[in-house]
Design an enzyme around this catalytic site. Sequence first.
Site, short mmCIF file in Angstrom:
data_model
loop_
_atom_site.label_atom_id
_atom_site.label_comp_id
_atom_site.label_asym_id
_atom_site.label_seq_id
_atom_site.Cartn_x
_atom_site.Cartn_y
_atom_site.Cartn_z
N ASP A 92 -20.41 4.84 7.27
CA ASP A 92 -20.39 6.27 6.96
C ASP A 92 -21.17 6.60 5.69
O ASP A 92 -20.86 6.08 4.61
CB ASP A 92 -18.94 6.74 6.81
CG ASP A 92 -18.76 8.21 7.11
OD1 ASP A 92 -19.67 8.99 6.79
OD2 ASP A 92 -17.71 8.57 7.68
N SER A 137 -13.31 14.16 9.61
CA SER A 137 -14.01 14.32 8.33
C SER A 137 -13.11 15.03 7.31
O SER A 137 -12.06 14.52 6.96
CB SER A 137 -15.32 15.07 8.57
OG SER A 137 -16.12 15.08 7.42
N HIS A 167 -20.81 9.01 11.30
CA HIS A 167 -19.78 9.99 10.96
C HIS A 167 -19.46 10.97 12.09
O HIS A 167 -18.33 11.41 12.22
CB HIS A 167 -20.24 10.77 9.71
CG HIS A 167 -19.20 11.66 9.15
ND1 HIS A 167 -18.16 11.21 8.35
CD2 HIS A 167 -19.02 13.01 9.24
CE1 HIS A 167 -17.40 12.21 7.98
NE2 HIS A 167 -17.89 13.32 8.51
#
Length: 466
Positions: free
Chosen positions: A415, A166, A443
Site C-alpha cells: 500500500d 481505507s 489499495h
Amino acid sequence: MAPVVARLVSESKPYLVPGKLLVKELWFEVPLDHSDLNSKPIKLFARSAIRYERPIVEPSEVVQRPFLLFLQGGPGGGTPAPQDSPLSTYMLDRGYELLLLDQRGTGLSTTVSANTLELIGGPQEQAEYLKFFRADTLVKDSEAVRLCLTKDYPPEKKKWTTFGQSFGGMMSLTYLSFAPEGLRECFITGGLAALDKGPEEVYQATYKRCIERNKAYYKKFPGDIATVKWIAEKIRELGGEKGIPLPAGGFLTVQRLMTVGMNFGAHGGVDRVHNYVVRMKADLDNFDMFSRSTLHELENDVQWDTTPIYTLLHEPCWCPGPGIAGKWAAERVGAGLDEYQWLRKDWQGPASLGDKPLYFSGEMIYPFHFETCSELIKLKETADILAKFDQWKPLYDMEQLAKNEVPVYAASYNDMYVDPDFARVTASRVKGIKVFETNVLYHNALRSHPEEVIPQLLKLRDDSID
C-alpha cells in the site's frame, strides 16, 4: 451524556434495481455537535439494500435483518449505489441488509463545497464548522443512525457489522475505540492506519512507498523520464508563473501535474499516468499546446474540486489527538527529499535535474492545491486555519483496543497510502484481530479485485486457523 438517536426524516418506498436488489432511500437528521442537541442540524442520506427473491406468497411479517454498514474511504467521498458496490455481490446472500450511508459533508449528506460553506460564514466560521467532520463525529453519526434503525429490534440484532475501506477502516478503529457496544464485527480493507503517528511521521513513511512506485513507473516506461521533464518545461513556458488555465477555472502547473502520481497506489495507476504523458506529448507535437479534452481529463483526475473535504481534512485525519497539527506536513517533509525538489521555493525547474527523473507525488495534500484548483482557491484561508489547529479530539483509545472483544477481520496490502509496516504495528495493538496480508494487491483492491479480497476476509471470519 446519552448518545444521540438520529431522527428518521423520510424513508422511500422500496424499489428494485438489476441484480435482484431491493433498495430504499433514507434521510436522517443529527446535530452538528453531538454534545449540543440545539446545534445546527445535519441531514444524512443513506441507501439500504437487500437481496430480493420473489416469493410465491408475500410474507405478512416484517423481516429484521442484521445491518452491514459500509464506511467509505476518503475522507470526502460519497458511497456508491448498491448495484455498484461489491458488497452487494458478496454479502447480501449471507443475510445482511447493506446500509450505504454518506458521511456528513459527502455525497448527499449536507454536502460540503465552497458555496455551501459560504452559508456558514467566513473562513474562521467555516473552519470551526469543519472541525465536526472528522472520524470521531462520523462515528457518533453512525451510532445515532444505528440506534434509530434498530430501536424496535430484538437485542441480538441491535448491533451491526461494519465494512471500512481505507479511511473507512480508520473510522472502524475509532468506532472500536469509543463505541464498541454497537458493533457485532468489523471488516477493514486498506485501513490499518498508525494509531499514534502524526502527519510528519506518516508522510516520512509514505514518501518512501511513493518513491518505490515512481521507480516502478520509470522502469516500465523509461522513455517517460525525458518526456515528463520536457512536458514540465512546456507547462512553465506556456503557463508562466500562474499556470495554464483549465476548463473549470483552475491552473495546470508542474506541481499540479505531479499530483497525478496518486494513481500509482491503485491497480492500473502506472498505465493511467503513462496514458496522460502520451496524450500530453501528442498535443504538444501536433499543436504546441494542450487540447481542452486533455486539460479536462487532468483537471478531473482526482476530483479535487468536487470532494473538498478530502483536501481540507486530509492532514487533520492523521492527527490522532491534541497537541498535533498538520502544518502542511506533506510539503515540509517532501521538500527535504532530493526526489521532490519541485516542492522547494527555489527550485530551478526540470533542467536542473540533469538525468534524474521528475518524481510524482502520492496521497499528499499541498498548499498549492488551494492556488491551482478552482473550488479550493476559494477555501485557501479556511485550509490554513485548519492546518494550524492542534486541539483535535482523540481518534483512538489504545487501552480499549488492547482489550477489544469485537471480532475484526482485515486486509493489508502493498500500500502506497497506508504504510504496511505501520499497519502491522496497529494490528498488534487490536486484541483478537485477524489479518490477511498480501504484497500482490494495491489499495483499491476492494473495487478492482473484490474476488481476491472479500472471500479471504470471510475465510478469516468463518474458518479456523488451527
